[in-house]
Design an enzyme around this catalytic site. Structure first.
Site, PDB file in Angstrom:
ATOM      1  N   CYS A   1      71.955  88.842  38.894  1.00 13.56           N
ATOM      2  CA  CYS A   1      71.029  89.921  38.141  1.00 13.56           C
ATOM      3  C   CYS A   1      70.241  89.117  37.109  1.00 13.56           C
ATOM      4  O   CYS A   1      70.748  89.133  35.918  1.00 13.56           O
ATOM      5  CB  CYS A   1      71.923  90.997  37.652  1.00 13.56           C
ATOM      6  SG  CYS A   1      72.721  92.021  38.848  1.00 13.56           S
ATOM      7  N   ALA A   2      69.168  88.692  37.378  1.00 14.73           N
ATOM      8  CA  ALA A   2      68.880  87.306  36.647  1.00 14.73           C
ATOM      9  C   ALA A   2      68.076  87.596  35.595  1.00 14.73           C
ATOM     10  O   ALA A   2      67.851  86.924  34.701  1.00 14.73           O
ATOM     11  CB  ALA A   2      68.440  86.286  37.754  1.00 14.73           C
TER      12      ALA A   2
ATOM     13  N   PRO B   1      65.759  88.569  32.358  1.00 12.90           N
ATOM     14  CA  PRO B   1      64.633  87.876  32.096  1.00 12.90           C
ATOM     15  C   PRO B   1      65.022  86.176  32.230  1.00 12.90           C
ATOM     16  O   PRO B   1      63.971  85.469  31.983  1.00 12.90           O
ATOM     17  CB  PRO B   1      64.426  87.937  30.713  1.00 12.90           C
ATOM     18  CG  PRO B   1      65.567  88.237  29.921  1.00 12.90           C
ATOM     19  CD  PRO B   1      66.523  89.000  31.117  1.00 12.90           C
TER      20      PRO B   1
ATOM     21  N   ASN C   1      67.340  84.126  30.824  1.00 16.33           N
ATOM     22  CA  ASN C   1      67.940  83.192  29.998  1.00 16.33           C
ATOM     23  C   ASN C   1      69.296  82.549  30.534  1.00 16.33           C
ATOM     24  O   ASN C   1      69.327  81.239  30.436  1.00 16.33           O
ATOM     25  CB  ASN C   1      68.569  84.012  28.863  1.00 16.33           C
ATOM     26  CG  ASN C   1      67.499  84.583  27.859  1.00 16.33           C
ATOM     27  OD1 ASN C   1      66.187  83.720  27.827  1.00 16.33           O
ATOM     28  ND2 ASN C   1      67.657  85.676  27.427  1.00 16.33           N
TER      29      ASN C   1
ATOM     30  N   GLU D   1      66.592  89.212  41.532  1.00 15.00           N
ATOM     31  CA  GLU D   1      66.290  90.137  40.460  1.00 15.00           C
ATOM     32  C   GLU D   1      65.859  91.453  41.173  1.00 15.00           C
ATOM     33  O   GLU D   1      64.979  91.506  42.110  1.00 15.00           O
ATOM     34  CB  GLU D   1      65.539  89.661  39.655  1.00 15.00           C
ATOM     35  CG  GLU D   1      64.807  90.755  38.544  1.00 15.00           C
ATOM     36  CD  GLU D   1      65.711  91.585  37.608  1.00 15.00           C
ATOM     37  OE1 GLU D   1      67.020  91.226  37.048  1.00 15.00           O
ATOM     38  OE2 GLU D   1      65.551  92.852  37.961  1.00 15.00           O
TER      39      GLU D   1
ATOM     40  N   CYS E   1      76.648  93.126  28.165  1.00 15.46           N
ATOM     41  CA  CYS E   1      76.713  92.900  26.613  1.00 15.46           C
ATOM     42  C   CYS E   1      76.990  94.619  26.163  1.00 15.46           C
ATOM     43  O   CYS E   1      76.257  95.155  25.302  1.00 15.46           O
ATOM     44  CB  CYS E   1      75.050  92.484  26.336  1.00 15.46           C
ATOM     45  SG  CYS E   1      73.916  93.422  27.124  1.00 15.46           S
TER      46      CYS E   1
END
Ligand SMILES: C[S@@+](CC[C@H](N)C(=O)[O-])C[C@H]1O[C@@H](n2cnc3c(N)ncnc32)[C@H](O)[C@@H]1O
Length: 513
Positions: free
Chosen positions: A268-269, A271, A273, A292, A401
């Site tokens: 799930c790439a 943006p 980083n 993505e 996160c």
């Protein structure tokens, strides 16, 4: 009350909806003395850039507010402002933040004056931005149709604001804001050096010209700069030599520990980083497949990858859950980084989500929120099971996160039986790190948590590693091993050749007693 056509800002707005100020004014300065003319021209420049910044801010605000309303953001406020399409990033960012901070107040004032009714509703975000400038912003001349309309009603806006002072029993705008705004915490800045483009010492030296720089003691390519340092338009950031990526977020790719030459899948790439970080850790060698789902975010991903200078990234625009694990193009994928969509509860302040209207609602433990988190957790679990199903994969990192147990320990616990059936076990990323998983199952001490207050961002990392089966067999203290054709002694086992040991690795552990 409008007295004539020329004074009527509504009519004027209709005539020249988005025309830049000096075109609309259509004035020349032939009569002005040179000094006065220069001053006016430079004021015109300030007005002009403020005019465009307000429109760029309104655009960002629209995406942020629409995404927030649907709870499906196209990007964080920061990523929206720092997208390539925004030219005046600094002014736009400041305006977006200020407008959002004052938004509840602005809404009250605009509702009281009935300004957002009718046609102005279509330009709602621009009205918010300009109303902020009219009431609280710098005292600069305002050009533009919407600006003129709101300036025309400035007295009404101010008297509506004055009524709020009375209502809240406060005397200053600061006290009034305290009643309305959500506090923003101050945090240190982290910078990840993109070692594909620049070595760490050179980056330290270059950034050191602008601010104090220190090396982070845990993540090798991470630098720490003082709280409040604004590097977003620093040349090293602009050219992709460094990324403004947090420390906790940078621990994810390091936990996967990819080696140059490996084939790695970033599930799930966008943006991008962590994709760019993987490429740097692999020194640009090997292959990264970055998947993505969201079309808009694929564009952002592509931009990040180009900026990073990585040439070994293949982008797949599609659903990770639908990738066929048996497809030969994934047969050599030996490591997977899975950083799926999550509630973002660990970094909401860093992303400035606390400025969005849904924030206070989201932080109440209400039924809607837990439903949303449960839905996310169901997807995260599916994605993790899928990642563990790729035939050659040896290492899988799962990260969020989020600070919610539902998206973290609970997801890991629920996949443990499946992981074990595929011979995976939990390993310990960053063993020296003090904060580990919540003690909700045996083995949760392998998990890693970062704290949103102590560590700037609240991240969660789990690392699955496929068992080194052959070594385990040789290390076992069993005396005898039963095989379909009889039993053999452990002594004899030690003597078998390397070639034979390889074959042993194929045997199922259940044969060992
Ligand atoms: C948390 S973000 C990833 C952040 C990224 N790893 C980084 O560090 O820059 C999650 C991403 O997963 C994408 N996504 C959600 N569902 C997906 C799916 N089924 N397949 C592929 N990507 C998906 C989202 O659009 C979003 O861009």
């Amino acid at each position: 009350m409008y007295y004539n056509q020329q004074d009527n800002p509504v009519r004027e707005a209709e005539r020249s909806e988005m025309a830049p100020p000096e075109k609309k004014a259509g004035r020349a300065w032939p009569a002005a003395a040179p000094r006065r003319r220069k001053r006016m021209e430079s004021r015109n420049g300030v007005e002009r850039s403020a005019y465009f910044a307000r429109r760029e801010a309104a655009k960002v605000l629209r995406s942020a507010l629409q995404g927030d309303a649907r709870r499906r953001a196209v990007g964080s406020i920061k990523s929206l402002v720092y997208s390539p399409s925004v030219r005046n990033k600094k002014a736009t960012f400041a305006l977006v933040c200020q407008t959002l901070k004052h938004l509840p107040l602005l809404k009250e004032v605009l509702a009281a004056t009935n300004i957002l009714s009718g046609k102005w509703k279509r330009q709602e975000e621009l009205v918010y931005v300009i109303a902020y400038d009219v009431l609280f912003g710098q005292d600069i001349a305002m050009s533009g149709p919407v600006e003129k309309f709101l300036m025309f009603r400035k007295n009404e806006l101010q008297s509506a604001l004055a009524k709020l002072y009375v209502k809240e029993k406060v005397k200053s705008v600061e006290s009034l804001l305290l009643e309305y705004q959500t506090p923003v915490s101050s945090k240190p800045r982290y910078v990840r050096v993109n070692t594909l483009k620049m070595d760490i010492d050179t980056a330290m030296h270059e950034l050191g010209k602008a601010t104090t720089v220190m090396k982070d003691d845990l993540v090798p390519d991470m630098l720490v700069v003082p709280t409040g340092t604004d590097l977003h338009d620093h040349p090293l950031v602009m050219n992709g030599s460094v990324f403004l990526q947090g420390k906790a977020s940078s621990m994810v790719a390091v936990a996967l520990c990819p080696k140059p030459g490996w084939q790695v899948l970033d599930a799930c790439a966008a943006p991008g980083n962590k994709t760019a970080h993987l490429a740097a850790l692999m020194r640009g060698q090997g292959k990264i497949i970055a998947c993505e789902l969201n079309e808009e975010r694929v564009k952002v991903l592509r931009t990040s990858i180009t900026k990073s200078g990585a040439h070994n990234v293949d982008i797949i625009h599609g659903d990770f859950l639908k990738l066929d694990t048996k497809d030969p193009k994934f047969s050599k994928v030996c490591a997977i980084l899975l950083d799926p969509s999550c509630s973002g509860s660990g970094i909401s302040a860093e992303r400035l989500d606390n400025l969005l209207p849904s924030y206070s609602q989201d932080n109440d433990i209400d039924a809607a929120k837990s439903q949303r988190v449960k839905k996310l957790a169901a997807f995260q679990r599916k994605a993790l099971v899928h990642a563990l199903s790729f035939p050659a994969v040896e290492r899988v990192v799962y990260s969020t996160c989020s600070i919610h147990q539902t998206e973290n320990e609970d997801v890991i616990k629920s996949v443990l039986p499946f992981a074990a059936s595929r011979n995976f076990e939990l390993a310990t990323p960053f063993p020296q790190w003090p904060r580990r998983g919540l003690p909700v199952f045996e083995g949760s001490e392998h998990l890693l948590r970062t704290d949103p207050t102590e560590d700037v961002e609240g991240f969660f990392i789990a690392l699955f590693v496929r068992k080194q089966f052959k070594k385990k067999i040789l290390r076992r203290k069993t005396r005898e091993i039963y095989l379909p054709f009889g039993k053999i002694s452990a002594m004899w086992m030690r003597d078998i050749t390397i070639k034979r040991r390889k074959r042993w690795t194929m045997l199922d552990s259940r044969m060992i007693i």
